[in-house]
Design a protein around this motif. Structure first.
Motif, mmCIF file in Angstrom:
data_model
loop_
_atom_site.group_PDB
_atom_site.id
_atom_site.type_symbol
_atom_site.label_atom_id
_atom_site.label_comp_id
_atom_site.label_asym_id
_atom_site.label_seq_id
_atom_site.Cartn_x
_atom_site.Cartn_y
_atom_site.Cartn_z
ATOM 1 N N SER A 2 45.638 31.242 42.060
ATOM 2 C CA SER A 2 44.791 30.483 41.559
ATOM 3 C C SER A 2 45.248 28.665 41.359
ATOM 4 O O SER A 2 46.289 28.686 41.520
ATOM 5 C CB SER A 2 44.377 30.646 40.048
ATOM 6 N N ARG A 28 32.941 27.311 46.244
ATOM 7 C CA ARG A 28 33.564 28.440 45.555
ATOM 8 C C ARG A 28 33.278 29.622 46.383
ATOM 9 O O ARG A 28 34.128 30.786 46.452
ATOM 10 C CB ARG A 28 33.037 28.728 44.160
ATOM 11 N N HIS A 31 35.898 29.649 48.812
ATOM 12 C CA HIS A 31 37.278 29.984 48.316
ATOM 13 C C HIS A 31 37.270 30.405 46.944
ATOM 14 O O HIS A 31 36.778 29.591 46.091
ATOM 15 C CB HIS A 31 38.068 28.440 48.384
ATOM 16 N N ASP A 32 37.180 31.733 46.545
ATOM 17 C CA ASP A 32 36.567 31.963 45.207
ATOM 18 C C ASP A 32 37.992 31.865 44.194
ATOM 19 O O ASP A 32 37.755 32.135 42.927
ATOM 20 C CB ASP A 32 36.464 33.468 45.226
ATOM 21 N N ARG A 33 38.941 31.070 44.639
ATOM 22 C CA ARG A 33 40.070 30.730 43.507
ATOM 23 C C ARG A 33 39.491 29.233 42.921
ATOM 24 O O ARG A 33 40.240 28.985 41.667
ATOM 25 C CB ARG A 33 41.351 30.364 44.322
ATOM 26 N N GLU A 323 46.864 22.153 46.374
ATOM 27 C CA GLU A 323 47.548 23.040 47.077
ATOM 28 C C GLU A 323 48.801 22.489 47.884
ATOM 29 O O GLU A 323 49.781 23.273 47.739
ATOM 30 C CB GLU A 323 46.779 23.936 47.810
#
Length: 350
Positions: A2, A28, A31-33, A323
Motif C-alpha cells: 500500500s 484506482r 492500481h487498487d493500492r 513509490e
C-alpha cells in the motif's frame, strides 16, 4: 504494497469535483493500492462518488467549500491557506496525513502555498516546476523550470539539473539521463553568463548521476536527443506554450485538411489509424502531471483543463514518485555531489 494516501484538491481545475473524482477513480481502477483524501465540498464530492463505487472504501472526505480562484493572486491565496481546498490538501502532506497532493488549481497559488508549508529541501534554494513532454525518442522529456522562477542564477540552474535528472531516472529507468541547458545555440560562447557558468559547473562536477551534454536549442527539445532540459521559468514557460500551441496547430490543420473535400474525407478514413496515433501522442492529457521539485513533499500540478484521463495520469505521477522515493533520491544526489562546491561556483558569478 500500500502507498501513503494522496490528497486531492477536488475543487481545483476548470470542472472541479466531477473530473477530479472521476480521475482519481480511474487511477484506482488501474492500481487498487491507491487511497485518497478528497478535499472540498462534501455534498458535491459524495454526489460524484455515487458513480464510482470503487472509491467508497478507499476515500475519506475533508469538507471545505472555500476555493482558490483561477485568477487569484498568490499573495491573496496565501492568506486563506488554512480555509481553502488547495491549502488543506497541501497541509495534509505537511502533517504526514498524506504522502502527496494533486491539484488542478491556480499554479502560482499552489507553488506559493506549497513552498510556505513544506519548505525547500536542504541544498535547494528554489523549487522548480517540472513536466513530461512527448518526444520522438523512446521516452518522454523532463523539462524544468516551467514557470515557478522567472529569473534564475547559476546555482539555481545546477540544482534544477540535479533534480531533473533524479526525476528522469524514475520515469525513464536510465541510470545517467542526458541533460542539457536550453540555449539560443549549442556553441560554448552562446547564452547568458548564468547559463554558461552553469554549463561549466556541471561539466566540472564529479559524481553526478547524469550525462551532461551541453546546450540544446528549442527546436530540438522533442527530437529524442535529450532526456532533461533545464532552463529558467520565464524561457521554459514560453517554450512549453509554444510546443503546446504547435501541437494544437498541427492537429487543427489536419482536421481542416481532411474535411475540405470528399476526396480528403476518403483520405482521412484511409489514414485514420496514423492520425489517431498522432492525436494520442500530442494530447497533453497523456502527459499530464507537473511536479514541484525541491520541496519536502510531493506536490503534483494537473492542467486546469485536464479531463478524466489527464487527472488519472497526474495521480499516477504522484503515486510513482512516492513509490520511487523522489525526495530521498534528490537528497542523496546532493550529498554525493558536494553541493557546496557548486554553490560556490554559482556565487562567484553574481
Amino acid at each position: 504494497m500500500s502507498l501513503p494516501r494522496i490528497a486531492i484538491d477536488a475543487m481545483g481545475g476548470d470542472e472541479g469535483v466531477r473530473v477530479m473524482v472521476s480521475g482519481a477513480a480511474l487511477a484506482r481502477r488501474r492500481h487498487d493500492r491507491f487511497k485518497f483524501l478528497l478535499v472540498g465540498d462534501e455534498t458535491r464530492i459524495k454526489s460524484a462518488l455515487d458513480s464510482h463505487p470503487n472509491m467508497r472504501g478507499a476515500s475519506e472526505i475533508l469538507h471545505c467549500d472555500d476555493v482558490v480562484a483561477g485568477d487569484e493572486k498568490p499573495t491573496a491565496a496565501l492568506r486563506r491557506a488554512k480555509t481553502t481546498s488547495m491549502g488543506l490538501a497541501i497541509n495534509a502532506v505537511k502533517t504526514g496525513d498524506c504522502g502527496a497532493a494533486v491539484s488542478a488549481g491556480n499554479t502560482g497559488a499552489l507553488m506559493a502555498m506549497s513552498k510556505l508549508a513544506l519548505r525547500t529541501m536542504p541544498g535547494i534554494d528554489r523549487p522548480a516546476l517540472a513536466a513530461l513532454m512527448p518526444s520522438l525518442g523512446d521516452n518522454d522529456v523532463v523539462m524544468l523550470d516551467l514557470g515557478a522562477n522567472t529569473e534564475c542564477d547559476t546555482r539555481n540552474l545546477v540544482q534544477f539539473a540535479i533534480m531533473g535528472a533524479a526525476y528522469s531516472r524514475i520515469v525513464t529507468g536510465k541510470e545517467a539521463p542526458r541533460v542539457r541547458l536550453l540555449n539560443i545555440g549549442t556553441e560554448d560562447i552562446k547564452g547568458t553568463d548564468s547559463v554558461q557558468e552553469a554549463a561549466r559547473a556541471l561539466r566540472a562536477a564529479t559524481g553526478l548521476a547524469m550525462s551532461f551534454e551541453g546546450f540544446v536549442e528549442a527546436d530540438k527539445i522533442n527530437r529524442g536527443e535529450v532526456d532533461v532540459v533545464v532552463t529558467d521559468g520565464f524561457s521554459g514557460n514560453i517554450a512549453l506554450k509554444a510546443i503546446e500551441g504547435s501541437a494544437r496547430f498541427v492537429t487543427d490543420l489536419l482536421r481542416n485538411a481532411f474535411t475540405s473535400s470528399l476526396r480528403s474525407k476518403i483520405g482521412f478514413l484511409v489514414s485514420r489509424p496514423a492520425t489517431e496515433l498522432l492525436r494520442h501522442h500530442l494530447d497533453p492529457n497523456n502527459h499530464n502531471g507537473g511536479v514541484f521539485l525541491g520541496l519536502n513533499g510531493v506536490i503534483v500540478k494537473s492542467h486546469g483543463s485536464a479531463n478524466t484521463q489527464g487527472v488519472a495520469n497526474a495521480v499516477a505521477v504522484a503515486a510513482r514518485l512516492l513509490e520511487e522515493s523522489l525526495t530521498e533520491r534528490i537528497t542523496a544526489d546532493l550529498a554525493e555531489l558536494g553541493t557546496e562546491k557548486l554553490r560556490d561556483k554559482g556565487s562567484a558569478t553574481k
